[in-house]
Design an enzyme around this catalytic site. Sequence first.
Site: not given
Length: 302
Positions: A26, A87, A141-143, A160
């Site tokens: 990334e 971002k 998060s879209a993760d 995290k």
Amino acid sequence: MINHAIRLGADVEAALQSGAPVVALESTIISHGLPRPANFTVAKEIEATVRQAGAVPATIGMIAGEIVVGLSEEEIRHLAERDGVIKLSVRDLAPAAATRADGATTVAATSAIAVRAGIRVFATGGLGGVHRDAVSTFDESADLTALSRLPIAIVCAGVKSILDVHATLERLETLGVGVVGYGTRRFPGFYLTDAGFDLDWSADDPGAVAEIIRAARAHDVHQGALVVANPLPVEEQLDPALHDRVLAEGLAGLEREGVTGKDVTPYLLAHFHTATEGKSLDVNVRIILRNADLAARIAAAI
């Protein structure tokens, strides 16, 4: 008209054509995760680590609206040194491309682009997840949703530790995302070796992880990601007492200053860097270098 096709770096294109192992990397860690000038230096160290472990690095980002898989050294420097780099999550890619923006890709965007390019192994520091106040803010998060639909193996140090780890693990389970501990049955917490939660599965070497990936491909039942949770050795983690104190201070700062959305993680990471006098940065660098090495060895084993 602007050409919106994805551009492959020369080394990455050659590796994909020949079937050589490639590891996606990334770029938000370059533009938003690490301070200058360490961000550029560490970005090159990450790529060197991948190469030393037998794979080709493919750092992904956007330059003047063009998605690049395998940024050149000068393009990495550009994202590291330029102000105003955006971002980019998956939903941001199209408008950023149309406006010729410079952008750094998140875990979600990097994963989606990597899969589109034919790359199936990705190394990052820590995943995004459910934020601690998500019950009222719905900040997630879209993760997580990206991982539910992308067939990619992501080597990380868990999520995290600034997030709600338990809620994130529950969401990963709901979304059908596989989680395997590397050499452990405990889920790591990024800066911390152990986030306090058990895992059902573990693998002890790159070949074992590769076998899981092969089995997923052979079954072709679910197209979600495999999270390979790679913890720091206990002696390399951030002191837990220091971690907890700095995190509490950072969360109070978020509320006091009204920081929300995509600004939360960069704010807290910057606070950790300042409040720990650089110790968190040292840990962060160890995390990503260890994960880059493991991801390369998994890609080679596949």
